[in-house]
Motif scaffolding. Sequence first.
Motif, PDB file in Angstrom:
ATOM      1  N   ASP A 253       0.784  -1.138   0.109  1.00 56.26           N
ATOM      2  CA  ASP A 253      -0.038   0.013   0.030  1.00 56.26           C
ATOM      3  C   ASP A 253       0.900   1.390   0.005  1.00 56.26           C
ATOM      4  OD1 ASP A 253       0.997   0.412   2.564  1.00 56.26           O
ATOM      5  OD2 ASP A 253      -0.992  -0.286   3.621  1.00 56.26           O
ATOM      6  N   GLU A 254       0.342   2.454   0.072  1.00 55.13           N
ATOM      7  CA  GLU A 254       1.112   3.537  -0.003  1.00 55.13           C
ATOM      8  C   GLU A 254       1.881   3.907   1.126  1.00 55.13           C
ATOM      9  OE1 GLU A 254      -2.857   4.263   2.107  1.00 55.13           O
ATOM     10  OE2 GLU A 254      -2.238   3.587   0.298  1.00 55.13           O
ATOM     11  N   HIS A 255       1.801   2.973   2.326  1.00 54.50           N
ATOM     12  CA  HIS A 255       2.597   3.265   3.282  1.00 54.50           C
ATOM     13  C   HIS A 255       3.696   2.139   3.400  1.00 54.50           C
ATOM     14  CE1 HIS A 255       0.211   6.210   5.115  1.00 54.50           C
ATOM     15  NE2 HIS A 255      -0.933   5.300   4.913  1.00 54.50           N
ATOM     16  N   GLY A 256       3.876   1.061   2.472  1.00 54.34           N
ATOM     17  CA  GLY A 256       4.735   0.153   2.239  1.00 54.34           C
ATOM     18  C   GLY A 256       4.291  -1.276   2.819  1.00 54.34           C
ATOM     19  N   HIS A 257       3.222  -1.233   3.307  1.00 52.68           N
ATOM     20  CA  HIS A 257       2.479  -2.467   4.222  1.00 52.68           C
ATOM     21  C   HIS A 257       2.121  -3.154   3.126  1.00 52.68           C
ATOM     22  CE1 HIS A 257       2.106   0.640   7.701  1.00 52.68           C
ATOM     23  NE2 HIS A 257       2.950  -0.236   8.093  1.00 52.68           N
ATOM     24  N   ARG A 258       2.116  -4.599   3.222  1.00 51.17           N
ATOM     25  CA  ARG A 258       1.604  -5.690   2.489  1.00 51.17           C
ATOM     26  C   ARG A 258       0.244  -5.618   2.357  1.00 51.17           C
ATOM     27  NH1 ARG A 258       5.276 -10.928   2.888  1.00 51.17           N
ATOM     28  NH2 ARG A 258       5.679 -10.329   5.162  1.00 51.17           N
ATOM     29  N   SER A 259      -0.593  -5.749   1.344  1.00 47.88           N
ATOM     30  CA  SER A 259      -2.026  -5.710   1.293  1.00 47.88           C
ATOM     31  C   SER A 259      -2.605  -6.688   0.221  1.00 47.88           C
ATOM     32  CB  SER A 259      -2.458  -4.163   0.917  1.00 47.88           C
ATOM     33  OG  SER A 259      -2.114  -3.713  -0.316  1.00 47.88           O
ATOM     34  N   ILE A 260      -3.596  -7.400   0.577  1.00 51.34           N
ATOM     35  CA  ILE A 260      -3.991  -8.167  -0.388  1.00 51.34           C
ATOM     36  C   ILE A 260      -5.383  -7.731  -0.971  1.00 51.34           C
ATOM     37  CG2 ILE A 260      -4.911 -10.611  -0.475  1.00 51.34           C
ATOM     38  CD1 ILE A 260      -3.181 -11.131   2.009  1.00 51.34           C
ATOM     39  N   ALA A 261      -5.505  -7.672  -2.273  1.00 52.75           N
ATOM     40  CA  ALA A 261      -7.156  -7.379  -2.835  1.00 52.75           C
ATOM     41  C   ALA A 261      -7.995  -8.217  -2.539  1.00 52.75           C
ATOM     42  CB  ALA A 261      -6.905  -7.279  -4.553  1.00 52.75           C
ATOM     43  N   GLY A 262      -8.995  -7.593  -2.182  1.00 49.82           N
ATOM     44  CA  GLY A 262     -10.319  -8.441  -1.708  1.00 49.82           C
ATOM     45  C   GLY A 262     -10.769  -9.567  -2.653  1.00 49.82           C
ATOM     46  N   ALA A 263     -10.792  -9.252  -3.991  1.00 55.42           N
ATOM     47  CA  ALA A 263     -10.946 -10.378  -4.814  1.00 55.42           C
ATOM     48  C   ALA A 263     -10.120 -11.381  -4.769  1.00 55.42           C
ATOM     49  CB  ALA A 263     -11.210  -9.827  -6.222  1.00 55.42           C
ATOM     50  N   ASP A 264      -8.807 -11.338  -4.599  1.00 55.41           N
ATOM     51  CA  ASP A 264      -7.814 -12.329  -4.450  1.00 55.41           C
ATOM     52  C   ASP A 264      -8.015 -13.032  -3.188  1.00 55.41           C
ATOM     53  OD1 ASP A 264      -6.864 -11.299  -6.928  1.00 55.41           O
ATOM     54  OD2 ASP A 264      -5.027 -10.304  -6.114  1.00 55.41           O
ATOM     55  N   LEU A 265      -8.515 -12.395  -2.264  1.00 53.92           N
ATOM     56  CA  LEU A 265      -8.474 -13.055  -0.805  1.00 53.92           C
ATOM     57  C   LEU A 265      -9.862 -13.900  -0.849  1.00 53.92           C
ATOM     58  CD1 LEU A 265      -7.526 -13.338   2.056  1.00 53.92           C
ATOM     59  CD2 LEU A 265      -8.945 -11.588   2.777  1.00 53.92           C
ATOM     60  N   ALA A 266     -10.516 -13.371  -1.594  1.00 51.96           N
ATOM     61  CA  ALA A 266     -12.001 -14.347  -1.616  1.00 51.96           C
ATOM     62  C   ALA A 266     -11.648 -15.547  -2.539  1.00 51.96           C
ATOM     63  CB  ALA A 266     -13.010 -13.785  -2.319  1.00 51.96           C
ATOM     64  N   ALA A 267     -10.973 -15.479  -3.574  1.00 48.50           N
ATOM     65  CA  ALA A 267     -10.808 -16.509  -4.404  1.00 48.50           C
ATOM     66  C   ALA A 267      -9.773 -17.463  -3.689  1.00 48.50           C
ATOM     67  CB  ALA A 267      -9.906 -16.231  -5.656  1.00 48.50           C
ATOM     68  N   PHE A 268      -8.771 -16.914  -2.961  1.00 51.06           N
ATOM     69  CA  PHE A 268      -8.012 -17.908  -2.144  1.00 51.06           C
ATOM     70  C   PHE A 268      -8.616 -18.829  -1.053  1.00 51.06           C
ATOM     71  CE2 PHE A 268      -5.101 -18.552   1.626  1.00 51.06           C
ATOM     72  CZ  PHE A 268      -4.097 -19.424   0.691  1.00 51.06           C
ATOM     73  N   ALA A 269      -9.852 -17.697  -0.213  1.00 50.80           N
ATOM     74  CA  ALA A 269     -10.413 -18.594   0.791  1.00 50.80           C
ATOM     75  C   ALA A 269     -11.403 -19.523   0.119  1.00 50.80           C
ATOM     76  CB  ALA A 269     -11.257 -17.324   1.319  1.00 50.80           C
ATOM     77  N   ARG A 270     -11.880 -19.424  -1.065  1.00 49.92           N
ATOM     78  CA  ARG A 270     -12.582 -20.413  -1.676  1.00 49.92           C
ATOM     79  C   ARG A 270     -11.949 -21.646  -2.133  1.00 49.92           C
ATOM     80  NH1 ARG A 270     -17.803 -20.161  -5.110  1.00 49.92           N
ATOM     81  NH2 ARG A 270     -17.906 -18.642  -3.665  1.00 49.92           N
ATOM     82  N   SER A 271     -10.496 -21.408  -2.373  1.00 46.16           N
ATOM     83  CA  SER A 271      -9.533 -22.581  -2.607  1.00 46.16           C
ATOM     84  C   SER A 271      -9.429 -23.103  -1.365  1.00 46.16           C
ATOM     85  CB  SER A 271      -8.558 -22.001  -3.490  1.00 46.16           C
ATOM     86  OG  SER A 271      -7.534 -21.504  -2.530  1.00 46.16           O
TER      87      SER A 271
END
Length: 132
Positions: free
Chosen positions: A34-52
């Motif tokens: 993100d703009e502060h250098g912290h790792r972030s995960i796109a919501g759609a990617d997280l949803a797909a990963f949760a489903r997997s």
Amino acid sequence: MTTYRIGEAAELLGVSVDTVRRWVDSGRLGAGRDEHGHRSIAGADLAAFARSLADEPDPGVRRSSARNRLPGIVTAIARDSVMAQVDIQAGPFRVVSLMSREAVDELGLEVGSTAVAVIKSTTVVVERGDDR
């Protein structure tokens, strides 16, 4: 676009922050900065990963049409001559099941044993965990 920090993703997935970091570091779960250098995960990617994750049950898990399986620890059992109330702490969730005393006895449930609350519609099915 909705994004989640590592800690938020861990909470949503019911795993530790370190587990999410390992998934990101190994490339199994995509993340950006993100703009502060912290790792972030796109919501759609997280949803797909949760489903997997739901599609990849743990080894030895029985397949069932019930998709909501909450593993936890039995924290209380109240029995009478016919029925029993079983309390399970599954992560941050307290699940209470009313079932026959006979079923509790047959499953060998006791305070401190592992159990899985299996939720199907309005019914909670309790299965003994693999702690034998």
